[in-house]
Write a protein that holds these residues in place. Structure first.
Motif: not given
Length: 126
Positions: A21-26, A79-85, A117-121
């Protein structure tokens, strides 16, 4: 007196799922951790200099799981890449736009039940 947050600590019931979760995803990275006499890991952000998250691999979760801490928040980018992941892996999340500031906030839970929580610009687009 206080100049910033040093780290959070998560009791990892399943070390591999927690690292995934923290390494592979985040995208945090496993880095230097002194020999503390028990199993665990320290995870670092992009700067590679400061451990943001400490993981314990050797203790049971407490009966009162959340205590008084509601969640941990990280500043994030792309955000776009994180959401896709998240979508590719089928990880559930709640994406909101903060009223006023416009910050994008992605809320999810790690495998141990910790709210993240992940905060994006505000200029990023989902």
């Amino acid at each position: 007196m206080i100049v910033g947050m040093n780290h959070f600590t998560v009791i990892a019931e399943d070390p591999q799922k927690t690292l995934d979760f923290y390494v592979g995803l985040l995208g945090l990275t496993v880095g230097h951790r002194p020999d503390l006499g028990f199993d665990g890991a320290w995870l670092y952000g992009d700067d590679g200099e400061h451990a943001l998250l400490h993981l314990y691999f050797d203790r049971p979760a407490p009966k009162q799981r959340a205590g008084v801490i509601d969640h941990m928040a990280f500043s994030a980018k792309d955000l776009r890449a994180v959401k896709a992941r998240f979508d590719e892996r089928g990880v559930k999340y709640d994406l909101r736009r903060q009223v006023g500031a416009g910050t994008w906030q992605l809320f999810t839970y790690d495998p141990n039940g910790a709210k993240v929580e992940l905060d994006f610009d505000p200029a990023e687009t989902p």
